[in-house]
Structures are given as structure tokens and as C-alpha cells.
Design an enzyme around this catalytic site. Structure first.
Site, PDB file in Angstrom:
ATOM      1  N   MET A 102     -11.862  -6.057   4.832  1.00  0.00           N
ATOM      2  CA  MET A 102     -11.101  -5.109   5.657  1.00  0.00           C
ATOM      3  C   MET A 102     -10.816  -5.757   7.015  1.00  0.00           C
ATOM      4  O   MET A 102     -11.738  -6.162   7.719  1.00  0.00           O
ATOM      5  CB  MET A 102     -11.894  -3.818   5.892  1.00  0.00           C
ATOM      6  CG  MET A 102     -11.958  -2.851   4.726  1.00  0.00           C
ATOM      7  SD  MET A 102     -10.368  -2.326   4.024  1.00  0.00           S
ATOM      8  CE  MET A 102      -9.490  -1.686   5.448  1.00  0.00           C
ATOM      9  N   MET A 104      -8.927   8.176  -0.129  1.00  0.00           N
ATOM     10  CA  MET A 104      -9.836   8.505   0.991  1.00  0.00           C
ATOM     11  C   MET A 104     -10.334   9.933   0.850  1.00  0.00           C
ATOM     12  O   MET A 104      -9.542  10.832   0.547  1.00  0.00           O
ATOM     13  CB  MET A 104      -9.072   8.383   2.311  1.00  0.00           C
ATOM     14  CG  MET A 104      -8.433   7.033   2.531  1.00  0.00           C
ATOM     15  SD  MET A 104      -7.504   7.039   4.065  1.00  0.00           S
ATOM     16  CE  MET A 104      -6.792   5.399   4.018  1.00  0.00           C
ATOM     17  N   SER A 136       0.845  -1.196   0.000  1.00  0.00           N
ATOM     18  CA  SER A 136       0.000   0.000   0.000  1.00  0.00           C
ATOM     19  C   SER A 136       0.876   1.240   0.000  1.00  0.00           C
ATOM     20  O   SER A 136       1.626   1.483   0.960  1.00  0.00           O
ATOM     21  CB  SER A 136      -0.898   0.008   1.235  1.00  0.00           C
ATOM     22  OG  SER A 136      -1.478   1.288   1.352  1.00  0.00           O
ATOM     23  N   ASP A 161      -4.753   3.639  -1.987  1.00  0.00           N
ATOM     24  CA  ASP A 161      -5.855   3.941  -1.072  1.00  0.00           C
ATOM     25  C   ASP A 161      -6.328   5.375  -1.262  1.00  0.00           C
ATOM     26  O   ASP A 161      -5.623   6.317  -0.893  1.00  0.00           O
ATOM     27  CB  ASP A 161      -5.384   3.766   0.376  1.00  0.00           C
ATOM     28  CG  ASP A 161      -5.193   2.307   0.730  1.00  0.00           C
ATOM     29  OD1 ASP A 161      -6.142   1.530   0.560  1.00  0.00           O
ATOM     30  OD2 ASP A 161      -4.086   1.947   1.181  1.00  0.00           O
ATOM     31  N   HIS A 183      -1.088  -1.108  -4.404  1.00  0.00           N
ATOM     32  CA  HIS A 183      -2.386  -0.853  -3.765  1.00  0.00           C
ATOM     33  C   HIS A 183      -2.491   0.648  -3.480  1.00  0.00           C
ATOM     34  O   HIS A 183      -1.633   1.231  -2.811  1.00  0.00           O
ATOM     35  CB  HIS A 183      -2.507  -1.664  -2.479  1.00  0.00           C
ATOM     36  CG  HIS A 183      -3.856  -1.554  -1.828  1.00  0.00           C
ATOM     37  ND1 HIS A 183      -4.962  -2.236  -2.267  1.00  0.00           N
ATOM     38  CD2 HIS A 183      -4.267  -0.820  -0.761  1.00  0.00           C
ATOM     39  CE1 HIS A 183      -6.002  -1.949  -1.503  1.00  0.00           C
ATOM     40  NE2 HIS A 183      -5.607  -1.084  -0.583  1.00  0.00           N
ATOM     41  N   ASP A 235      -6.863  -6.633   3.935  1.00  0.00           N
ATOM     42  CA  ASP A 235      -6.242  -5.303   3.978  1.00  0.00           C
ATOM     43  C   ASP A 235      -6.358  -4.739   5.389  1.00  0.00           C
ATOM     44  O   ASP A 235      -7.456  -4.522   5.886  1.00  0.00           O
ATOM     45  CB  ASP A 235      -6.972  -4.399   2.966  1.00  0.00           C
ATOM     46  CG  ASP A 235      -6.373  -3.014   2.867  1.00  0.00           C
ATOM     47  OD1 ASP A 235      -5.356  -2.742   3.504  1.00  0.00           O
ATOM     48  OD2 ASP A 235      -6.959  -2.194   2.113  1.00  0.00           O
ATOM     49  N   HIS A 256      -8.262   1.197  -4.306  1.00  0.00           N
ATOM     50  CA  HIS A 256      -9.230   0.962  -3.227  1.00  0.00           C
ATOM     51  C   HIS A 256      -9.886   2.301  -2.901  1.00  0.00           C
ATOM     52  O   HIS A 256      -9.265   3.175  -2.295  1.00  0.00           O
ATOM     53  CB  HIS A 256      -8.464   0.379  -2.027  1.00  0.00           C
ATOM     54  CG  HIS A 256      -9.295   0.148  -0.803  1.00  0.00           C
ATOM     55  ND1 HIS A 256      -8.731  -0.128   0.429  1.00  0.00           N
ATOM     56  CD2 HIS A 256     -10.634   0.156  -0.597  1.00  0.00           C
ATOM     57  CE1 HIS A 256      -9.697  -0.283   1.329  1.00  0.00           C
ATOM     58  NE2 HIS A 256     -10.852  -0.112   0.731  1.00  0.00           N
ATOM     59  N   MET A 266     -12.120   4.543  -0.891  1.00  0.00           N
ATOM     60  CA  MET A 266     -12.822   4.754   0.382  1.00  0.00           C
ATOM     61  C   MET A 266     -13.494   6.122   0.285  1.00  0.00           C
ATOM     62  O   MET A 266     -13.107   7.084   0.960  1.00  0.00           O
ATOM     63  CB  MET A 266     -11.830   4.673   1.541  1.00  0.00           C
ATOM     64  CG  MET A 266     -11.404   3.243   1.831  1.00  0.00           C
ATOM     65  SD  MET A 266      -9.876   3.142   2.771  1.00  0.00           S
ATOM     66  CE  MET A 266      -8.706   3.238   1.434  1.00  0.00           C
TER      67      MET A 266
HETATM   68  C1  DX5 Z   1      -6.628   1.306   5.412  1.00  0.00           C
HETATM   69  C2  DX5 Z   1      -6.141   1.051   4.005  1.00  0.00           C
HETATM   70  C3  DX5 Z   1      -5.025   0.087   3.951  1.00  0.00           C
HETATM   71  C4  DX5 Z   1      -3.785   0.523   4.683  1.00  0.00           C
HETATM   72  C5  DX5 Z   1      -3.118  -0.713   5.193  1.00  0.00           C
HETATM   73  O1  DX5 Z   1      -7.756   2.057   5.379  1.00  0.00           O
HETATM   74  O2  DX5 Z   1      -7.172   0.522   3.188  1.00  0.00           O
HETATM   75  O3  DX5 Z   1      -4.711  -0.295   2.611  1.00  0.00           O
HETATM   76  O4  DX5 Z   1      -2.905   1.258   3.892  1.00  0.00           O
HETATM   77  O5  DX5 Z   1      -2.084  -0.335   6.007  1.00  0.00           O
HETATM   78  P1  DX5 Z   1      -1.437  -1.316   7.080  1.00  0.00           P
HETATM   79  O6  DX5 Z   1      -0.904  -2.500   6.330  1.00  0.00           O
HETATM   80  O7  DX5 Z   1      -0.353  -0.459   7.681  1.00  0.00           O
HETATM   81  O8  DX5 Z   1      -2.503  -1.701   8.060  1.00  0.00           O
HETATM   82 ZN    ZN Z   2      -6.600  -0.359   1.161  1.00  0.00          ZN
END
Ligand code: DX5
Ligand code: ZN
Length: 223
Positions: A137, A37, A8, A35, A33, A175, A66, A68
């Protein structure tokens, strides 16, 4: 069994993003990956299209995006244009999930749905045959570096039961809080794709950690 390791980039050093992208390119990781947000669906804001474009410019592996965010339909086309190979939306953010899945596919991407820790796998029953990936998750989404939630193991079993005889090719992704300490157990429980942020980037040699993860997955036991 081919396992997917997806570092990620949320945990990357954004001041040295190209260096970290090159590290992933040269490692035995499989996907980037990404993320995204929005500060509404989750209590954090990460990054959007400019960062995504910078990653796309240098990445030599699939981009696993991903989302969010609320109202993901508004941005699916733009993420596909920006270079996403896979787009995963949250079950909890989609009122018309079937339509959203079709939208992702019609934009030329593989379609995934993510489930928050409180959302039961059974709610995917009527769309499971249409999906390429389900993301379980294993923390509440929003931040890297959180503690793994143990009930994930039960959800992996539920998901295996759900896809049996219906969509056995489905990628089962976990994840949150995933690292060398639990990756073997998670693969035995049915996970086939592993997102990891902190457990990779907080180590002295992220590339070596990724290599170790690959070894653990091949051997099936921790080292
Ligand atoms: C959390 C994200 C993850 C995050 C995982 O909301 O979707 O992808 O980056 O990070 P770690 O592996 O540090 O928990
Ligand atoms: Zn993620």
C-alpha cells in the site's frame, strides 16, 4: 517483463458502471481491481457482493479483489463464488494469516497479502513462499485520490530482497497514488503490477491514459 495494469473501479462512475467496465475491457488494462471496504478495517464503506456480481457479469478480464475488511475468512468462499480470480487480504486484519492464505487457495483463487504503509515487509518472511502476490500500500487504505507515500520505494527493495531465491515469480503490486508520473520509477524499483484509480478515471480519456501507462512501462521512462 510482463507488467500488469489494474484500474481500480473505486474511481469509476457508478452511475455508468457498465460503460466504465466496457472501457476497461477494450483498453490494454490487464485486471479489474476491486476495492472492498467494510467501514471497520478502514474508515470508509465501498461496496459488496451485488456490485461485484455486476462487474463479473460484464468483465472480460481477471478480477483482482482487494479486501479491506476484518475477518476476511468469513467471506473468502463467497468472493470466490462471486467470480474473484485473485483475493488479497490485509496482513493487519489476519490473526491466522497462514490459514487465510490456504483458504484463498483452496477456494481456487490466487492468494495475495497487502501491507499497510507502517507494516514492514519482513513480517511476511514465513509465508512468502506460499504467496502469488504482495500488495504494497502506497497510501493508507480507505480512499482513492490520496498522495503517494515515498517510503514505498524502500519497501519494494525490501520485498525484492525477501523473494530472491525463494519466490521470484511473486507479483509485486503497488496501490495508491500511482499514475503516469511515478509508474516508470516504481517499475524500476521492482513493482510488476500497478493499481490506479484517480490517475486513470479523472482524465479525459481513461483508455488513452491506460495506453500511455503501458507505453511508459514498455519504454521504462516517463513520456
Ligand atoms: C485505496 C484503494 C486503492 C484506491 C487507489 O484504499 O486500495 O485501490 O482505489 O486509488 P488511487 O489510485 O486514486 O490512489
Ligand atoms: Zn486497492
Amino acid at each position: 517483463m510482463k507488467y500488469i495494469i489494474a484500474p481500480s473501479i473505486l474511481s469509476a462512475d457508478f452511475g455508468n458502471l457498465k460503460r466504465d467496465i466496457d472501457m476497461i475491457n477494450q483498453s490494454n488494462a490487464d485486471w479489474f481491481h476491486i476495492d472492498v471496504m467494510d467501514g471497520v478495517f478502514v474508515p470508509n464503506i465501498s461496496f459488496g457482493f451485488p456490485v461485484m456480481a455486476a462487474v463479473k457479469k460484464h468483465a472480460q478480464k481477471e478480477l483482482d479483489v482487494h479486501l479491506m475488511i476484518v475477518e476476511p475468512d468469513k467471506y473468502i468462499h463467497e468472493f470466490a463464488q462471486a467470480g474473484a480470480d485473485r483475493i488479497t487480504v490485509h496482513y493487519e486484519a489476519c490473526t491466522h494469516l497462514h490459514r487465510t492464505i490456504q483458504l484463498i487457495k483452496s477456494s481456487g483463487c490466487k492468494a495475495g497479502v497487502a501491507l499497510n504503509p507502517h507494516t514492514p515487509v519482513s513480517l511476511l518472511q514465513d509465508v512468502i513462499a506460499d504467496l502469488d502476490l504482495v500488495l504494497i500500500m502506497s497510501v493508507n487504505p480507505g480512499f482513492g485520490g490520496q498522495k503517494f507515500i515515498h517510503n514505498t520505494y524502500k519497501k519494494l527493495q525490501d520485498l525484492k530482497d525477501l523473494i530472491y531465491g525463494v519466490n521470484e515469480e511473486l507479483v509485486i503490486q503497488v496501490d495508491g497514488g500511482v499514475g503516469l508520473q511515478n509508474i516508470a520509477d516504481l517499475s524500476r524499483a521492482g513493482a510488476t503490477a500497478f493499481v490506479s484509480g484517480n490517475a486513470i478515471f479523472a482524465t479525459e480519456s481513461p483508455a488513452e491514459t491506460i495506453a500511455q501507462m503501458g507505453k511508459v512501462l514498455t519504454m521504462g521512462t516517463s513520456i
